[in-house]
Design a protein around this motif. Structure first.
Motif, PDB file in Angstrom:
ATOM      1  N   SER A 137       4.391 -50.526 -28.316  1.00 58.47           N
ATOM      2  CA  SER A 137       3.538 -49.375 -28.035  1.00 58.47           C
ATOM      3  C   SER A 137       3.527 -48.345 -29.154  1.00 58.47           C
ATOM      4  N   LYS A 138       4.653 -48.188 -29.859  1.00 54.71           N
ATOM      5  CA  LYS A 138       4.765 -47.136 -30.868  1.00 54.71           C
ATOM      6  C   LYS A 138       5.033 -47.674 -32.269  1.00 54.71           C
ATOM      7  N   PHE A 139       5.746 -48.774 -32.348  1.00 50.94           N
ATOM      8  CA  PHE A 139       6.175 -49.264 -33.651  1.00 50.94           C
ATOM      9  C   PHE A 139       5.307 -50.448 -34.098  1.00 50.94           C
ATOM     10  N   ALA A 140       5.863 -51.347 -34.896  1.00 50.20           N
ATOM     11  CA  ALA A 140       5.052 -52.380 -35.556  1.00 50.20           C
ATOM     12  C   ALA A 140       4.270 -53.243 -34.577  1.00 50.20           C
ATOM     13  N   GLY A 141       4.817 -53.481 -33.388  1.00 50.04           N
ATOM     14  CA  GLY A 141       4.153 -54.347 -32.431  1.00 50.04           C
ATOM     15  C   GLY A 141       2.841 -53.813 -31.906  1.00 50.04           C
ATOM     16  N   LYS A 142       2.607 -52.510 -32.066  1.00 48.89           N
ATOM     17  CA  LYS A 142       1.353 -51.939 -31.550  1.00 48.89           C
ATOM     18  C   LYS A 142       0.130 -52.474 -32.273  1.00 48.89           C
ATOM     19  N   ASP A 143       0.338 -53.030 -33.465  1.00 51.47           N
ATOM     20  CA  ASP A 143      -0.783 -53.545 -34.243  1.00 51.47           C
ATOM     21  C   ASP A 143      -1.129 -54.995 -33.903  1.00 51.47           C
ATOM     22  N   ILE A 144      -0.359 -55.609 -33.021  1.00 50.68           N
ATOM     23  CA  ILE A 144      -0.651 -56.973 -32.602  1.00 50.68           C
ATOM     24  C   ILE A 144      -1.857 -56.955 -31.662  1.00 50.68           C
ATOM     25  N   GLU A 145      -2.852 -57.743 -31.959  1.00 53.20           N
ATOM     26  CA  GLU A 145      -4.090 -57.704 -31.169  1.00 53.20           C
ATOM     27  C   GLU A 145      -3.922 -58.300 -29.787  1.00 53.20           C
ATOM     28  N   ASP A 146      -3.104 -59.306 -29.651  1.00 56.36           N
ATOM     29  CA  ASP A 146      -2.887 -59.942 -28.354  1.00 56.36           C
ATOM     30  C   ASP A 146      -2.261 -58.923 -27.401  1.00 56.36           C
ATOM     31  N   PRO A 147      -2.920 -58.585 -26.276  1.00 54.56           N
ATOM     32  CA  PRO A 147      -2.398 -57.555 -25.381  1.00 54.56           C
ATOM     33  C   PRO A 147      -1.260 -58.024 -24.494  1.00 54.56           C
ATOM     34  N   ARG A 148      -0.998 -59.319 -24.449  1.00 51.14           N
ATOM     35  CA  ARG A 148      -0.046 -59.837 -23.471  1.00 51.14           C
ATOM     36  C   ARG A 148       1.390 -59.346 -23.664  1.00 51.14           C
ATOM     37  N   PRO A 149       1.898 -59.242 -24.901  1.00 49.60           N
ATOM     38  CA  PRO A 149       3.276 -58.730 -25.022  1.00 49.60           C
ATOM     39  C   PRO A 149       3.438 -57.332 -24.442  1.00 49.60           C
ATOM     40  N   ARG A 150       2.536 -56.434 -24.785  1.00 50.85           N
ATOM     41  CA  ARG A 150       2.644 -55.073 -24.259  1.00 50.85           C
ATOM     42  C   ARG A 150       2.487 -55.061 -22.748  1.00 50.85           C
ATOM     43  N   GLU A 151       1.526 -55.824 -22.232  1.00 50.99           N
ATOM     44  CA  GLU A 151       1.316 -55.866 -20.783  1.00 50.99           C
ATOM     45  C   GLU A 151       2.565 -56.364 -20.060  1.00 50.99           C
ATOM     46  N   ARG A 152       3.229 -57.332 -20.649  1.00 53.91           N
ATOM     47  CA  ARG A 152       4.456 -57.855 -20.041  1.00 53.91           C
ATOM     48  C   ARG A 152       5.500 -56.758 -19.884  1.00 53.91           C
TER      49      ARG A 152
END
Length: 233
Positions: A137-152
Motif C-alpha cells: 500500500s505504501k512501499f514498493a509493492g504499491k506499484d504492482i498492477e495486479d490488485p490481488r496481493p493488496r486485496e489479500r
C-alpha cells in the motif's frame, strides 16, 4: 563469557554505559515494543539506533548479534544468574523482560498464558499481515498492477481487526491487565495510519480498537518509547 565492550557490535555501536541493558533498534512497530517496555518498567538501558538499510542491519557487526538481520536486539549485561545475555526477536525480548522485572507478563500462571497467547497472535498474525499490507500500500509493492496481493492483505487485516474488536468487548486491554501483549499489538494498529490504509481496512468500524489505541498512546511511557531510539543515538 559475553561482554558488551568486547562484543563485535560494540565496534559500530559503542556502549557508553556498558553496565546497562543495550538496545539496538529503530522506531518501527517492532522496534518500539522494547523501548516502551523498558520505559514502562524503568529498567536502565542505553539505546542505539540501527537503521533499516543493509548498511546497518546486514553489517557484520549487527549480524554478530542477530543473524536474522532484523531489529530489535538486546544485550543485557545482567542476564539470568548474573551472566550477560544477547537476544533477538521482539516477542522473545518482551517475554524475557517481563520475567526479569516481574512486570506486565501476567500476575498468575493462567494470566501469563493469556498474555503469551495474545503476544503470539500479534507475532504470528497482525505483524506479518499488516507489514505486508504496508508493503503493498505504501512501499514498493504499491506499484504492482495486479490488485490481488493488496486485496489479500486488506481482507486479512479486516479479519484480524474483527478478532481484536470482539476480544475488547468489556476489556480495556487485550489480555485483561495491561501487558506486553498490548505493547506488541497496539503499535501495529497505530501503524495503519502511517501505511495510509485506515479507510481500506474499515478502521472506523472498530470503535473498541480505536479507543484501545487511543488509551495506549496516552500512556507517558508509550509516548516516550515511540521516539526511541532517537536520531543520533
Amino acid at each position: 563469557m559475553l561482554d558488551v565492550t568486547s562484543h563485535p557490535i560494540n565496534a559500530r555501536w559503542p556502549a557508553q554505559h556498558p553496565d546497562r541493558l543495550q538496545l539496538y533498534s529503530f522506531p518501527t512497530p517492532n522496534g518500539v515494543k522494547i523501548a516502551i517496555m523498558l520505559e514502562e518498567t524503568g529498567l536502565p538501558y542505553e539505546p542505539h539506533r540501527v537503521g533499516l538499510s543493509d548498511a546497518d542491519v546486514r553489517s557484520p557487526e549487527f549480524l554478530s548479534l542477530n543473524p536474522n538481520n532484523k531489529i530489535p536486539a538486546i544485550i543485557d549485561p545482567d542476564g539470568p544468574d548474573g551472566a550477560p545475555l544477547a537476544l533477538f526477536e521482539s516477542g522473545a525480548i518482551l517475554l524475557y523482560l517481563a520475567e526479569k522485572t516481574g512486570q506486565f507478563g501476567g500476575a498468575t500462571a493462567a494470566a501469563r498464558h493469556q498474555v503469551t497467547q495474545w503476544l503470539m497472535f500479534q507475532m504470528g498474525g497482525v505483524g506479518p499481515m499488516f507489514g505486508q499490507l504496508g508493503y503493498f500500500s505504501k512501499f514498493a509493492g504499491k506499484d504492482i498492477e495486479d490488485p490481488r496481493p493488496r486485496e489479500r492483505y486488506v481482507t486479512e487485516a479486516r479479519r484480524l481487526l474483527n478478532v481484536i474488536e470482539t476480544r475488547l468487548e468489556g476489556r480495556d486491554w487485550i489480555a485483561g491487565d495491561y501487558s506486553i501483549a498490548d505493547m506488541a499489538l497496539a503499535p501495529w494498529l497505530n501503524a495503519l495510519d502511517f501505511y495510509g490504509v485506515k479507510e481500506a481496512v474499515g478502521w472506523g468500524d472498530h470503535p473498541r480498537a480505536v479507543a484501545y489505541v487511543d488509551r495506549f498512546m496516552a500512556r507517558p511511557a508509550v509516548q516516550r518509547g515511540m521516539k526511541i531510539p532517537a536520531e543520533g543515538s
